[in-house]
Enzyme design. Structure first.
Site, PDB file in Angstrom:
ATOM      1  CB  SER A 175      53.004 -13.047  10.295  1.00 35.05           C
ATOM      2  OG  SER A 175      51.493 -13.261  10.146  1.00 35.05           O
TER       3      SER A 175
ATOM      4  CB  SER B 206      50.023 -15.280  11.988  1.00 29.85           C
ATOM      5  OG  SER B 206      50.674 -15.578  10.933  1.00 29.85           O
TER       6      SER B 206
ATOM      7  CE  LYS C  86      49.990  -9.841  10.532  1.00 30.84           C
ATOM      8  NZ  LYS C  86      49.582 -11.142  10.538  1.00 30.84           N
TER       9      LYS C  86
END
EC number: 6.3.5.7
Lengths: 515, 522
Positions: free
Chosen positions: B182, B206, B78
């Site tokens: 996210s 997330s 990420k």
């Protein structure tokens, strides 16, 4: 005036010792005009912790390094970096707390204090607002001037660990700001006192004592001119018997002298300007800054142990044992003063001078160790009244003193046994500085400075003088005793200044009274 | 080859039945074929090829050498984990061109065991969101039921790092499903077969949320097991590096490589980490599963509810004790989560002033104006809104009312979990999300805050308490989208949690998304 104001403002900018200010205002009632105004002073002292690396990062921690060369990613607040508490800083904090007779909190916590300033890269300072490292201590200190000598006690409110900020330099002409982050993240001990001081002299005497304590335990080098010890003063003025009035904060006092001067001159929050010796208002817009304190989530509470509780710790991680640190606490200045007073029967005032001057106590005690029979009082007097003066004249510290303690002791012995006079001893001391390899007795011999104490020789000299001055004898015998002094002086001159004045005077007196 | 699990791929690389180069090229090809998903912000294909070549060279060396645990394995990370020399943008203008000078500990540990980075994945700006739609690089698309248009598949060339930026993501007229967030990019990357594992971060769900929506495993370990050093923070006290994989075993392998104390993160546990592998057989009879009644929330879809019930029945039939339990403070959790989130965001975002790094506005009239302009340009509305709210909550006169109160309730929520576990429950079983992945159209009709509240409802209490949790794909809904169920474990019993999750995974035999047909599209 305009020119002077401009100078002031640019000076403030260059100081820019971070920190927005908070202070509370309380209006004082202004009746009872008869009573005199009194000021009450409390201090906030920031002492940089004398460790190799910073409080939360591994960056080097030295004064005067090239700009922005001692900055870790954490110091520059790079995203994703986390604080790692420096054990050395905690130990220094605990040692300081113990030296200031504080209660060390077994659990203390870190908080974030938010404000925007370019030399504070994270936008917050990590400090200990809610649960500081230590609370409730006290320090004994001496105040002296020509007429009085006094020992007082100041109360310490708390000691907290926190980060120092970087430094900003504002170039007003080119309208640019330059930032040096070398200092950013350096460990600070913020030492907060109760409002215990009555005036500038009082407060500066305390700061001096604090300096000596921190230097003794080596947790801070206390170089005010380098900013490693910085003093803020909170001053309230009130009439005696009434509540404390407007609280004023004076910041950036960077010498003992300025502490004393500034506190005698203030009204609202001021920055102290060294060049004009006046305090000037600083950043009044920031009055309402709300620091939005928040617990620092990246640092677990700081747990400290004592010899009892340390047994319950299973973790292999290194723990800090307060009792172990207590063991390491060296004798503090006040301890030394008390010991010298007792051990050598010295006056507190003299002891205070010895302790005040770094290295003097060691020198004194070394002399006493090598010449145990010497008069301690004579040694201390001679150090304070003569040696210090010669050192000052020659711009030397005691550590660079060429006169070995052994020789110094011998010099005092010569003085004590009246081999030489006091005035001669001063001359010998000067010679010893010039020729440190020649022993004092050799200097005395070479210069033929040895005092004549032989009563027969002295009697002969006296008799000769008396024979030459029959008029003075009769005047003396008529009651004009001052002529004794005249006669003695003449005898001293006849002896080539070598006569022992004490014995000479005795003999002269005897001769005059008995004839 | 891309349908292999991480464990299988590691084996085949080790025994030489596949070469690292072949695997790498396959992954890059899939990466190119799935560009439309917008799962990656930065692709590091050159790094990948070099690493794969290095692995094959190691193999050819005659001298015996240590074959590292993840040798030759591509992973995605990420874009809020710092990677030396590789842009780490957090999907924000503020860090659009930020190239960190250091690597996050968890990434470093994966690399030290031979894994290589295939790219940095797309996300919500600063991880603030639950749809992966609020980043400057555009939304991530869920590969499930996504209609890849062949015209876009043609002539896709791999792009060097510098050239990858905004993609043309508004062309599709079909309404596709969001990947969740996210960490949606990492979830989509694993689901579409581009890599065998990926890092996400999990602050309120997330990682588990997009894992559920994309039909992959999403594991959030106990707070303190994985180092946060190098993870750009959202909420320090809740952020946990988390991981995506196709199977629970794979998650376990990655976790074991990364776990343990890190001197750079004082909140990691200092006890020595005991490495483990998960047993293949587990006796479920002694197990006590708790079903928290508060998780029967309004808005829970029938499909998800059914999957949850079936799972409970499955455990019961296998001999486990399944009982309803209560976590009474759950209903207050989301509001407290929002307060604490905003406060830490306000604090953590204070460093983005354009002085030391990141975006700097042109306005240099004064320091204050520079700050204001930099921060206005650098942050999106969501970030700015949270900063404003957080600073309000932290004001002296509000601190007790909001922050202190939220901390108190947080403790109560944490106590809820402790009490349930103290009563003999081993593990909690809940849905991960209320529904399957919503469509982009539906999702973007709501504002970020509303959707965060809905999306994080089952996941954020876990972060408030710090306990470990995992989302495991259960089955497909009636409309063909994956459903994830969440297992919530006890602090530092990550192994036990994974073991039970693995048992469930074995029972349901969820069929991974297979995009192999894309290989044949020219």
């Amino acid at each position: 005036m305009a020119a002077s104001m401009q100078k002031i403002s640019s000076h403030i900018c260059q100081l820019c010792k971070r920190r927005y200010l908070t202070f509370s205002y309380k209006r004082s009632s202004s009746n009872s005009k008869s009573k005199p105004w009194k000021s009450v002073v409390g201090l906030e002292i920031h002492a940089q912790i004398n460790t190799e690396s910073k409080l939360f990062s591994g960056a080097e921690n030295k004064f005067g390094g090239p700009t922005n060369t001692q900055v870790s990613l954490f110091d520059a607040a790079f995203p994703g970096t986390l604080p790692v508490l420096n054990k050395g800083c905690v130990e220094a904090g605990v040692l300081t707390a113990l030296a200031l007779r504080c209660t060390v909190n077994k659990v203390s916590k870190f908080d974030r204090k938010h404000y925007f300033y370019a030399d504070l890269p994270a936008g917050y300072q990590i400090t200990q607002q809610r649960q500081p490292l230590a609370v409730k201590g006290h320090v004994d200190y001496c105040i002296s001037d020509k007429n009085s000598f006094e020992t007082k006690t100041a109360n310490i409110t708390q000691i907290q660990l926190e980060q120092d900020s970087g430094k900003s330099l504002h170039d007003e002409k080119d309208r640019i700001s330059l930032i040096d982050l070398n200092r950013c993240g350096t460990g600070l001990m913020e030492i907060v006192t109760e409002p215990d001081f009555s005036d500038g002299t009082d407060a500066s005497a305390f700061v001096k004592e604090l300096q000596k304590i921190l230097q003794t335990i080596q947790t801070c080098d206390c170089k005010m001119e380098e900013g490693s010890l910085r003093v803020d003063a909170n001053i309230s003025v009130h009439k005696s018997g009434e509540p404390l009035g407007i609280r004023t904060e004076v910041k950036n006092l960077n010498s003992i002298k300025s502490v004393s001067k500034a506190i005698s001159f203030e009204n609202e929050t001021r920055s102290f300007d060294n060049e004009i010796d006046e305090t000037v208002p600083m950043r009044d817009k920031e009055v309402k800054t709300d620091y939005r304190f928040m617990p620092e989530p990246n640092l677990p509470p700081l747990h400290l142990f004592d010899s009892e509780s340390v047994k319950t710790v299973s973790s292999k991680m290194s723990v800090i044992n307060i009792d172990d640190i207590q063991q390491k606490l060296p004798p503090l200045p006040e301890d030394t003063r008390k010991r010298l007073e007792q051990q050598y029967s010295l006056k507190r005032r003299d002891v205070a001078v010895l302790v005040d001057n770094s290295g003097l106590v060691d020198y004194f005690e070394d002399v006493m160790r090598l010449s145990p029979t010497t008069s301690a009082k004579l040694v201390s007097n001679f150090i304070i009244n003569q040696l210090l003066g010669v050192l000052n004249d020659r711009k030397l510290t005691i550590y660079k003193c060429p006169v070995k303690t052994e020789d110094f002791g011998k010099l005092i012995d010569l003085l004590h046994t009246e081999e030489i006079s006091y005035s001669t001893s001063c001359k010998v001391l000067d010679e010893m500085f010039e020729h440190p390899n020649i022993a004092p007795e050799d200097i005395v011999d070479q210069k033929d400075w040895r005092q004549i104490s032989d009563t027969q020789v002295l009697t002969n000299i006296c008799e000769k003088v008396l024979e030459e001055h029959p008029k003075l004898i009769s005047k003396y015998r008529k009651g004009k005793l001052k002529y004794l002094h005249t006669l003695v002086n003449k005898a001293v001159i006849d002896s080539n200044n070598k006569a022992n004045p004490r014995i000479l005077k005795q003999i002269m007196e005897d001769l005059l009274d008995n004839k | 080859m891309l349908s292999l699990t991480l464990k299988e791929a590691v084996h085949k690389l080790r025994d030489g039945s596949i070469t690292a180069k072949d695997l790498c090229e396959k992954c890059i090809e899939r990466l190119n074929k799935t560009q439309q998903l917008n799962a990656f912000i930065t692709e590091t294909v050159d790094v990948s090829r070099d690493s794969a070549a290095e692995t094959d060279k190691r193999r050819r060396k005659s001298k015996p050498m240590r074959w590292r645990k993840l040798e030759g394995l591509p992973i995605a990370v990420k874009d809020n984990f710092c990677t030396t020399g590789i842009r780490t943008s957090c999907a924000t203008t503020m860090l659009q061109n930020y190239i960190p000078p250091y690597t996050a500990t968890v990434v470093q540990r994966l690399q030290d065991e031979g894994a290589y980075l295939i790219g940095k994945t797309n996300m919500d700006e600063f991880a603030m969101g639950s749809g992966s739609v609020d980043g400057i690089h555009g939304p991530v698309r869920n590969p499930w039921k996504y209609k890849f248009t062949s015209s876009n598949l043609e002539n896709q060339q791999t792009k060097p790092i510098e050239q990858v930026s905004m993609r043309n993501y508004h062309t599709s007229t079909d309404d596709w499903h969001i990947a969740g967030g996210s960490s949606g990019g990492s979830a989509a990357a694993v689901a579409s077969g581009v890599c065998f594992g990926a890092l996400g971060s999990d602050t309120g769900g997330s990682t588990r949320n997009p894992a559920a929506y994309c039909g992959v495993v999403g594991f959030k370990p106990t707070y303190g097991m994985l180092s946060r050093h190098g993870l750009v923070p959202l909420v320090n006290s809740m952020d946990v590096p988390a991981l995506f994989s196709k199977t629970v075993d794979d998650a376990s392998i990655l976790f074991n490589v990364m776990a343990g104390h890190d001197v750079h993160d004082s909140t990691t546990v200092t006890d020595e980490f005991n490495h483990f592998t998960l047993p293949d057989n587990m006796n479920i009879k002694d197990l006590h599963i708790g079903i928290p009644k508060e998780y029967h929330a309004p808005g829970l879809s029938k499909d998800v509810h059914n999957a949850w019930e079936e799972a409970a029945d499955m455990f019961e039939k296998a001999g486990a004790k399944v009982t309803q339990v209560s976590l009474p403070h759950t209903q207050y959790s989301i509001l407290c989560y929002i307060v604490l989130n905003c406060c830490e965001v306000a604090s953590n975002m204070a460093r983005y002033d354009g002085i030391e790094f990141g975006h700097r506005a042109a306005n240099e009239d004064s320091t204050e104006e520079l700050y204001a302009a930099t921060r206005h340009e650098g942050f999106n509305d969501v970030v700015r809104g949270r900063i404003l709210a957080g600073n309000y909550f932290l004001l002296r006169q509000n601190y007790e009312k909001y922050f202190a109160k939220a901390m108190q309730v947080r403790r109560l929520i944490s106590e809820d979990f402790k009490k349930v576990y103290a009563s003999g429950v081993d593990i909690l079983l809940t849905p991960t999300t209320l529904t399957t992945a919503p469509t982009y159209k539906w999702f973007t009709e709501r504002d970020n805050r509303t959707s965060s509240e809905e999306q994080d409802i089952f996941t954020q209490p876990v972060n408030m308490a710090g306990v470990p949790a995992i989302s495991v794909p259960s089955k497909l809904s009636t409309d063909g989208l994956p459903i994830g169920l969440q297992f919530i474990g006890q602090n530092f019993k990550d192994k036990e949690l994974l073991t039970i999750a693995k048992w469930y995974e074995q029972q349901v035999q969820f069929k991974q998304l297979n995009l192999d047909y894309l290989d044949n599209v020219s």
